[in-house]
Design a protein around this motif. Sequence first.
Motif, mmCIF file in Angstrom:
data_model
loop_
_atom_site.group_PDB
_atom_site.id
_atom_site.type_symbol
_atom_site.label_atom_id
_atom_site.label_comp_id
_atom_site.label_asym_id
_atom_site.label_seq_id
_atom_site.Cartn_x
_atom_site.Cartn_y
_atom_site.Cartn_z
ATOM 1 N N ARG A 196 0.870 -0.840 0.143
ATOM 2 C CA ARG A 196 0.369 -0.120 0.072
ATOM 3 C C ARG A 196 1.149 1.698 0.136
ATOM 4 N N ARG A 197 0.629 2.897 -0.300
ATOM 5 C CA ARG A 197 1.396 3.454 -0.637
ATOM 6 C C ARG A 197 1.569 4.310 0.738
ATOM 7 N N GLU A 198 0.318 3.882 1.668
ATOM 8 C CA GLU A 198 1.314 5.171 3.587
ATOM 9 C C GLU A 198 -0.071 3.678 4.069
ATOM 10 N N SER A 199 0.367 4.234 5.210
ATOM 11 C CA SER A 199 -0.944 3.416 6.487
ATOM 12 C C SER A 199 -1.223 4.689 7.224
ATOM 13 N N ALA A 207 -6.777 10.379 12.591
ATOM 14 C CA ALA A 207 -5.753 10.206 12.355
ATOM 15 C C ALA A 207 -4.775 9.886 10.903
ATOM 16 N N PRO A 208 -4.102 11.048 10.650
ATOM 17 C CA PRO A 208 -3.170 11.548 10.165
ATOM 18 C C PRO A 208 -2.917 10.235 8.699
ATOM 19 N N ASN A 209 -2.160 10.179 7.928
ATOM 20 C CA ASN A 209 -1.524 8.798 7.286
ATOM 21 C C ASN A 209 0.074 9.017 7.241
ATOM 22 N N ASP A 210 0.658 8.329 7.266
ATOM 23 C CA ASP A 210 2.099 8.328 7.368
ATOM 24 C C ASP A 210 3.383 9.331 5.977
ATOM 25 N N GLY A 211 2.482 8.552 5.060
ATOM 26 C CA GLY A 211 2.644 8.873 3.363
ATOM 27 C C GLY A 211 4.214 8.087 2.875
ATOM 28 N N ARG A 212 4.146 6.854 3.636
ATOM 29 C CA ARG A 212 5.648 5.794 3.752
ATOM 30 C C ARG A 212 4.575 4.268 3.240
ATOM 31 N N TRP A 450 -3.487 -8.336 16.942
ATOM 32 C CA TRP A 450 -3.949 -7.710 15.539
ATOM 33 C C TRP A 450 -2.818 -6.390 15.137
ATOM 34 N N THR A 451 -1.581 -6.348 14.761
ATOM 35 C CA THR A 451 -0.668 -4.649 14.421
ATOM 36 C C THR A 451 -0.645 -3.784 12.997
ATOM 37 N N GLU A 452 -1.989 -3.051 13.281
ATOM 38 C CA GLU A 452 -2.107 -1.995 13.020
ATOM 39 C C GLU A 452 -1.442 -0.697 13.776
ATOM 40 N N HIS A 453 -1.238 -1.354 15.109
ATOM 41 C CA HIS A 453 0.178 0.164 15.809
ATOM 42 C C HIS A 453 1.511 -0.355 16.030
ATOM 43 N N MET A 454 1.685 -2.042 14.937
ATOM 44 C CA MET A 454 3.064 -2.511 15.819
ATOM 45 C C MET A 454 3.714 -2.630 13.618
ATOM 46 N N ASP A 455 4.639 -1.703 13.954
ATOM 47 C CA ASP A 455 5.034 -1.170 12.434
ATOM 48 C C ASP A 455 6.124 -2.570 12.542
ATOM 49 N N PRO A 517 4.642 9.384 21.644
ATOM 50 C CA PRO A 517 4.414 10.675 21.691
ATOM 51 C C PRO A 517 3.434 11.612 20.827
ATOM 52 N N GLY A 518 2.539 11.455 20.769
ATOM 53 C CA GLY A 518 2.287 12.863 19.403
ATOM 54 C C GLY A 518 1.305 11.888 19.058
ATOM 55 N N VAL A 519 0.780 10.697 18.761
ATOM 56 C CA VAL A 519 0.124 9.678 17.964
ATOM 57 C C VAL A 519 -0.996 9.584 18.540
ATOM 58 N N PRO A 520 -1.790 9.681 17.957
ATOM 59 C CA PRO A 520 -3.231 9.663 18.372
ATOM 60 C C PRO A 520 -3.433 8.323 18.943
#
Length: 542
Positions: A196-199, A207-212, A450-455, A517-520
């Motif tokens: 995928r182009r970003e996450s 929440a924003p996407n990371d562009g990566r 589940w790994t949505e937040h485990m990169d 820090p700063g990630v919602p």
Amino acid sequence: MLLPLPCSAVPGDGVFPLAESTRITAPGELAPTARWLQSVLRPATGLPLPVSGMAEPAPAGSALALALDPDLPAEGYRLACGPGGVTITGGDTAGVFYGCQALRQLLPPQIYRAAGTAGVRWAVPYVTVEDSPRFGWRGAMLDVARHFMPKHDVLRFLDLLAVHRINTLHLHLTDDQGWRVEILRHPRLTEVGSWRRESQLGAAPDAPNDGRPHGGYYTQDDLREIVAYAAERHITVMPEIDVPGHSQAAIAAYPELGVQGERLEASPRWGINTNILNAEESTLDFFLGVFDEVMDLFPGRFIGIGGDECPKDQWDADPRTRELMAERGLGDSKELQAWFLGRIGAHIAARGRRVFGWDEILEGAVPEGVAVASWRGMTGARTAARRGYDVISCPDDQVYLDYRQSELESEPIPFAVPLTLADAYAFDPVPDGLTEQETARILGGQANIWTEHMDSPRTVDYYVFPRLCAVAEALWSRGGRDFDDFLVRLRPHLARLDALGVEYRREDGPLPWQSRPGVPGKPATRADWTEFIDGLVAHIKT
């Protein structure tokens, strides 16, 4: 200080030292286990530990002897250490393997390191251990679709599961955000659907996407290697191909699989997705072919087909889908999903396998030979057992290891309710109120990762350990629960995890680099979460 807690452990007075003369003896059928034991003891000790057959008895007091005794329970073992050496006897080869894992824990924690440590005395205390597991299904689900885990790290994860006597790795291989298994007859599934182009960065809806860009997949040779590596450690790898929802990555690769025929991309966002598979015979045939290749790769008894979180909006609004439902004599889109899963289930059963599906499958006709994974609390477990279906319990509020671990503001991307180490230790796969016959339907349980937040694998370590240690004991040990005693045994076990390089969560919270820090996040109170889950399962209660 064994973990999981054994049925019994009677200490003696003395130690058996490992030395240059020590050898491993085993009958032919245990030769692979003997070679594995040699491979994990040699690096740290620096000892040769040659392997010999039982026809070549070792000198008295010099052997690590492996043996079989069919009178012992399946997966059970007896470990006896005294002046004559160490004897590990298992009810089967798996039992011998678990006895070998107990032997490792009786040695200093440096035994888990990959090279020798100066000044360590390698000696096994005199002891007699008798042990066997409570449940036959002791699992961990690893989501490699949201964030791909490279093969090397999957193999490492299997080693960590083996240390904790976990015998099932459920690989969640496909979802909206990525397709991770090579299918030779449909190459675009990985050419297009594996990246995928970003996450999405964070859990909040805005929440924003990371562009990566993110991606990766396992070749069929990779998966054969993973399956074989797991089998050597008495772990069965169960694949999951999630249908008919959670399928946007497949639709991105082959737009004709979708309801609307639109050209999509693998989703860069988390959450429940309205883009689902269409109900054409051609789409069903496509996935029957996919499952054929998957079954060729994974020889285990169960094949996961998903069935969860499938919104029917597109089906309900689509004239062609309504036409198909009428042709098939189906009353609504819920019956259509049951028909779709039933066809796949029948195909899997025709090849001598069984279906594993999430508890949403209880909302319609249930596929033949199904085992129900109860994730929305324990309602699905209770309902399925009472209806006569086998159950794997994995209630979200007890064993979803992506949930935040405390109320601390420093917890990374805090999601859902706090699921503490004590909560995980209190997990019991058997719901209240079942008869003895219904209780026999509970095959066991598993933790879901589940790994949505485990990169990264480092982040997986933080979320999973030591909570998985607690779940492992809940699934293995037959005795009563004593959390304080567990903590006493966990502390030396953490030294083993340190030696293995596991970046677990510390008792007092995350280390600075483990926070985000700063990630919602998207935290919830337990009362609100319970009300939400109860609403999801209200219509399947018995």
